[in-house]
Design a protein around this motif. Structure first.
Motif, PDB file in Angstrom:
ATOM      1  N   PHE A  21       0.988  -1.314  -0.056  1.00  0.00           N
ATOM      2  CA  PHE A  21      -0.054  -0.056  -0.029  1.00  0.00           C
ATOM      3  C   PHE A  21       0.882   1.305   0.200  1.00  0.00           C
ATOM      4  N   THR A  22       1.401   1.412  -1.304  1.00  0.00           N
ATOM      5  CA  THR A  22       2.555   2.547  -1.084  1.00  0.00           C
ATOM      6  C   THR A  22       2.203   3.772  -0.729  1.00  0.00           C
ATOM      7  N   ALA A  23       0.819   4.281  -1.596  1.00  0.00           N
ATOM      8  CA  ALA A  23       0.375   5.878  -1.187  1.00  0.00           C
ATOM      9  C   ALA A  23       0.166   5.790   0.308  1.00  0.00           C
ATOM     10  N   PHE A  24      -0.699   4.821   0.813  1.00  0.00           N
ATOM     11  CA  PHE A  24      -1.017   4.673   2.217  1.00  0.00           C
ATOM     12  C   PHE A  24       0.047   5.099   3.258  1.00  0.00           C
ATOM     13  N   ASP A  25       1.018   3.919   2.951  1.00  0.00           N
ATOM     14  CA  ASP A  25       2.194   3.977   3.995  1.00  0.00           C
ATOM     15  C   ASP A  25       2.989   5.250   3.872  1.00  0.00           C
ATOM     16  N   ARG A  26       3.170   5.808   2.548  1.00  0.00           N
ATOM     17  CA  ARG A  26       3.839   7.240   2.526  1.00  0.00           C
ATOM     18  C   ARG A  26       3.134   8.031   3.504  1.00  0.00           C
ATOM     19  N   ARG A  27       1.626   8.146   3.201  1.00  0.00           N
ATOM     20  CA  ARG A  27       1.063   9.274   3.936  1.00  0.00           C
ATOM     21  C   ARG A  27       1.121   9.025   5.323  1.00  0.00           C
ATOM     22  N   LEU A  28       0.947   7.767   5.733  1.00  0.00           N
ATOM     23  CA  LEU A  28       1.061   7.232   7.410  1.00  0.00           C
ATOM     24  C   LEU A  28       2.380   7.803   7.863  1.00  0.00           C
ATOM     25  N   ALA A  29       3.502   7.645   7.161  1.00  0.00           N
ATOM     26  CA  ALA A  29       4.968   7.943   7.595  1.00  0.00           C
ATOM     27  C   ALA A  29       4.974   9.401   7.891  1.00  0.00           C
ATOM     28  N   THR A  30       4.300  10.384   6.853  1.00  0.00           N
ATOM     29  CA  THR A  30       4.291  11.588   7.189  1.00  0.00           C
ATOM     30  C   THR A  30       3.311  12.191   8.385  1.00  0.00           C
ATOM     31  N   TYR A  31       2.068  11.442   8.432  1.00  0.00           N
ATOM     32  CA  TYR A  31       1.335  11.520   9.664  1.00  0.00           C
ATOM     33  C   TYR A  31       1.981  11.574  11.005  1.00  0.00           C
ATOM     34  N   ARG A  32       2.764  10.212  11.108  1.00  0.00           N
ATOM     35  CA  ARG A  32       3.612   9.872  12.347  1.00  0.00           C
ATOM     36  C   ARG A  32       4.832  10.853  12.417  1.00  0.00           C
ATOM     37  N   GLN A  33       5.149  11.220  11.393  1.00  0.00           N
ATOM     38  CA  GLN A  33       6.461  12.497  11.562  1.00  0.00           C
ATOM     39  C   GLN A  33       5.863  13.740  11.914  1.00  0.00           C
ATOM     40  N   ARG A  34       4.779  14.015  11.218  1.00  0.00           N
ATOM     41  CA  ARG A  34       4.071  15.489  11.654  1.00  0.00           C
ATOM     42  C   ARG A  34       3.504  15.494  13.027  1.00  0.00           C
ATOM     43  N   ARG A  35       3.087  14.323  13.450  1.00  0.00           N
ATOM     44  CA  ARG A  35       2.519  14.107  14.942  1.00  0.00           C
ATOM     45  C   ARG A  35       3.553  14.216  15.919  1.00  0.00           C
ATOM     46  N   HIS A  36       4.663  13.548  15.491  1.00  0.00           N
ATOM     47  CA  HIS A  36       5.766  13.555  16.501  1.00  0.00           C
ATOM     48  C   HIS A  36       6.461  15.244  16.517  1.00  0.00           C
ATOM     49  N   GLU A  37       6.361  15.615  15.566  1.00  0.00           N
ATOM     50  CA  GLU A  37       6.952  17.122  15.493  1.00  0.00           C
ATOM     51  C   GLU A  37       6.063  18.034  16.338  1.00  0.00           C
ATOM     52  N   ALA A  38       4.413  17.823  16.093  1.00  0.00           N
ATOM     53  CA  ALA A  38       3.778  18.739  16.747  1.00  0.00           C
ATOM     54  C   ALA A  38       3.597  18.236  18.384  1.00  0.00           C
ATOM     55  N   GLU A  39       3.856  17.190  18.494  1.00  0.00           N
ATOM     56  CA  GLU A  39       3.795  16.868  20.275  1.00  0.00           C
ATOM     57  C   GLU A  39       5.097  17.259  20.722  1.00  0.00           C
ATOM     58  N   SER A  40       6.014  17.477  19.949  1.00  0.00           N
ATOM     59  CA  SER A  40       7.440  18.154  20.468  1.00  0.00           C
ATOM     60  C   SER A  40       7.640  19.685  20.179  1.00  0.00           C
ATOM     61  N   ALA A  41       6.666  20.007  19.946  1.00  0.00           N
ATOM     62  CA  ALA A  41       6.714  21.663  19.614  1.00  0.00           C
ATOM     63  C   ALA A  41       6.253  22.356  20.856  1.00  0.00           C
TER      64      ALA A  41
END
Length: 803
Positions: free
Chosen positions: A104-124
């Protein structure tokens, strides 16, 4: 080339399948369904396996998965309690399909973005001036609020009321995320990952389904994951809003309880119920025979101890003992579980491992002690037949854990108390590490804080039920403030602790609170009533309970009762900011603007110079029709915080009312640029665009508003007006009809529909609508005037916008 030799895992699976007995009826029903095409009326899209603990639900689910794969060529995925959210469930499905050759290439790519952005948001860091919850805590809180319609501009309240009283926390979050992420899609991904990720997953599933006969998705331990996944799965089955599932998809849900009839009743025709009971005598004996156990005294003893529960029959069948020791009257289920283990360290570890509700290696070490937690001990524990779970976590089966707890509690109450106290201290340490200076009220909205907090209370209540109960009840006020999902987990923790500690008092409190929290719409109203009436709260606790109940009553429009709660809280604690602001919100809602401003004066005295208070003053003046005064208050707020989209939206609305549409449009454009999901502002901008002749732009805004909050009467009424003022009378009437179908008492839409009927020359229908509008609202002066105009001027006249 010769056929490849089977793998070790395949050989193990074959042995497990060979040992599977019983459940012929369930297996046959599952197999028969694959013989029916999806278009056939007898085909089932959902199987629901249910029964109490120990009847073999997970065992059957694994067998069904093997049948689907091996006999019918299906792609399968299995989700259980190891997932903690809908995105985690989607990730598990994608990972398992990947192992079967479908990426599920497109989904996995967007999921990875979500995890990264959420990590950045929680660290902000929190960019707001006013002390409050961190960005990370607000990220966690916002999803739950959106589902209840309590985020400004979205959900159930959108288009019905002005969102300002509910805006502050979410607005600060969106502002923080917008300042951090340049792409609005990334902001929306963090705020609502389910809405953003699900269409991608569904698209990937559809592509995979085109290449195989069937897709089968299994959701095990549904009594634990249902609260998370039930709304999502129901939406996927009943609506195309998140995408179109392929028709060759079958879902299998397995849990202890029946499905919620309020949610699943409409799907009864497509759901096949598979209730499981304990093995029959013949089925249990068949399993024992397959294990080589045929000596009748041994068979009878296994049947007696197991109650023919499959998990216990299987466990006891591994080492049933001999006929020589079956007559021992002191034999218990726990002794049978561990009888074959001669190592006292392992025996003690197995008993200690039952104390926590859930296990990972860190929790296990805390339970057994660092000295005893030798190399490989946790791995040994996880391999026991009655310990389930995957990916590093483990959980004892309930029918095994319960007697283990009973044995330890009754054998040595002192050791029992000490062990639970030690575990409580461990979870408290992890909670404090996760807190990072959070106010406990905000911590409840973060899983990293609330999870350890609940386990801390569970162990404290097990160690010293009567001593810990008052603190657990007091803490529940903040848990209820965090939302229904957190509140229910808190109540369930009390109920479980009461059961495991055999404390009638704690158990009764847990059950009462679970009942009080059953109606999600009412949130914590009844629970706060219980605490105020029976919990013996101190003054601060009573004030807090009144504040929480007041805001929850405000959410269900019990305004008089809410106001009384806020006033009672102020009597108990005159400096409670939330109570004073609650009074202001209720006064403003009921039109007592003088009292609202007086309450905001008291808030201002407690938090001098806070810009959010000035914004609330401005909004109050706007609602009172004091537009110039409102502008004078809002201008400095926006100057101090150009990212305050709520203040911009409010100012834009004022400018539109004052006949300054271009300036209004500029403010609303800025508000929506800051928050693309700001439904309230989208609807108001549509009105301004319509007045400026931009019909297409107005309809675009309303399309977006309906995507965010479907079936909102106010939005549909605005759509009718846009069409009406563009001369599209039939389209206008269709929109008003939809609005009135949702809210037959919507007098404003009746008045507007009357004008559309007049535009089509339907004078009688126009008069009938106006008469009904006035009947519903005798003070509706505009409708009265239009009716008089039509009665006195047969040729018609102006098509004014209703007010």
């Amino acid at each position: 080339m010769g056929r490849a030799r089977p793998s070790l895992q395949e050989l193990i699976q074959r042995r497990e399948n060979a040992g599977f007995v019983g459940r012929r009826r369930e297996l046959d029903a599952f197999r028969d369904n694959f013989g029916l095409p999806p278009e056939e009326g007898r085909h089932h899209f959902v199987f629901h396996v249910h029964g109490h603990a120990g009847v073999g639900k997970t065992w059957l689910v694994r067998r069904l998965e093997q049948v689907a794969r091996q006999e019918y060529g299906a792609l399968t995925a299995r989700v259980d309690e190891t997932v903690g959210s809908v995105p985690e469930a989607m990730a598990a499905i994608s990972a398992q399909f990947h192992r079967q050759g479908k990426e599920f290439t497109a989904f996995d790519r967007r999921l990875a973005t979500y995890r990264q952005r959420r990590h950045e948001a929680e660290s902000a860091p929190d960019p707001a001036e006013r002390p409050g919850p961190s960005t990370g805590s607000m990220v966690a809180a916002r999803t739950g609020l959106a589902g209840l319609g309590l985020v400004p501009g979205v959900g159930a309240l959108a288009g019905a009321v002005d969102p300002v009283p509910l805006a502050e926390g979410t607005d600060r979050l969106r502002a923080a995320l917008s300042s951090r992420f340049r792409d609005h899609k990334d902001v929306q991904l963090v705020l609502d990952p389910v809405e953003a990720l699900t269409p991608l997953l569904v698209r990937e599933l559809s592509e995979a389904a085109a290449a195989v006969p069937w897709l089968v998705l299994f959701f095990d331990t549904y009594e634990r994951v249902g609260a998370l996944l039930d709304p999502w799965l129901h939406t996927l089955l009943t609506s195309e809003r998140l995408g179109r599932l392929p028709a060759n998809t079958v879902l299998v849900l397995a849990g202890q309880t029946r499905l919620d009839p309020g949610r699943w009743g409409e799907l009864a025709d497509v759901v096949a119920e598979l209730p499981l009971e304990p093995f029959t005598d013949a089925e249990a004996r068949h399993l024992l025979t397959a294990k080589g156990i045929t000596e009748e005294p041994v068979v009878r003893e296994v049947l007696r101890l197991s109650g023919r529960l499959p998990v216990l029959v299987s466990t006891l069948a591994e080492n049933p003992g001999t006929s020589g020791d079956l007559d021992d009257p002191s034999a218990t289920a726990v002794e049978r579980f561990l009888k074959w283990e001669p190592d006292p360290v392992r025996r003690a570890a197995a008993l200690a491992g039952a104390l926590p509700r859930r296990l990972n290696e860190d929790v296990f070490r805390a339970a057994v002690g660092e000295e005893a937690a030798g190399a490989g001990l946790f791995g040994w524990l996880r391999a026991l037949p009655f310990v389930g779970g995957r990916t590093g976590s483990a959980r004892y089966h309930d029918v095994v854990r319960a007697p283990m707890l009973r044995l330890q509690r009754t054998t040595s109450p002192q050791r029992w108390s000490e062990a639970h106290t030690r575990l409580a201290e461990t979870f408290a340490g992890w909670r404090e590490t996760a807190a990072g200076g959070l106010d406990p009220r905000d911590g409840w909205k973060l899983d990293a804080w609330s999870g350890p907090r609940l386990e801390e209370w569970y162990h404290l209540l097990c160690a010293r039920p009567s001593a810990a109960l008052p603190g657990a009840l007091r803490d529940g006020i903040d848990a209820c403030d965090a939302g229904p999902a957190v509140a229910r987990r808190w109540a369930a923790t009390l109920a479980e602790a009461g059961e495991d500690a055999d404390s009638d008092e704690v158990r009764a409190w847990g059950r009462r609170l679970e009942g009080a929290l059953r109606d999600e719409r009412r949130r914590g109203i009844e629970a706060m009533g219980l605490l105020l009436a029976r919990a013996g709260l101190d003054t601060a606790g009573r004030a807090a309970a009144h504040v929480v109940r007041g805001w929850h009553r405000r959410s269900v429009e019990e305004n008089d009762a809410a106001l009384e709660d806020f006033r009672r809280a102020i009597e108990l604690d005159p400096e409670d900011v939330r109570a004073h602001f609650g009074c202001a919100a209720i006064h403003r809602l009921t039109g007592d603007f003088t009292a609202a401003m007086d309450a905001l004066d008291r808030v201002d005295a407690l938090e001098p110079g806070a810009t959010w208070v000035q914004r609330e003053r401005g909004e109050t003046c706007r609602r009172a029709g004091r537009y110039e005064e409102a502008l004078a208050l809002l201008d400095p707020v926006i100057e101090a915080d150009p990212g305050d989209h709520v203040a911009l939206g409010s100012r834009g609305r004022i400018k539109a009312v004052l006949g300054r549409p271009r300036e209004a449009l500029a403010d609303l454009d800025r508000a929506i640029a800051l928050n693309g999901d700001y439904t309230w502002a989208l609807v108001r901008r549509a009105r301004v665009r319509s007045a400026l002749g931009d019909t297409a732009g107005a309809l675009d805004d309303l399309d977006r508003a309906e995507e965010l909050a479907p079936d909102t009467p106010g939005t549909l009424g605005e759509r009718g007006d846009v069409h009406r003022f563009a001369g599209h009378y039939e389209e206008a009437i269709a929109a008003y009809d939809r609005a009135l179908a949702l809210d037959p008492g919507y007098a404003w839409a009746l008045g507007s529909r009357a004008m559309a009927h007049e535009g089509l020359g339907r004078r009688a229908q126009a008069l009938a609508d106006l008469a009904r509008a006035v009947e519903l609202n005798p003070g509706y002066a505009w409708a009265v005037a239009q009716r008089e105009r039509l009665l006195n001027s047969p040729e018609g006249g102006r098509h004014d916008r209703p007010v």
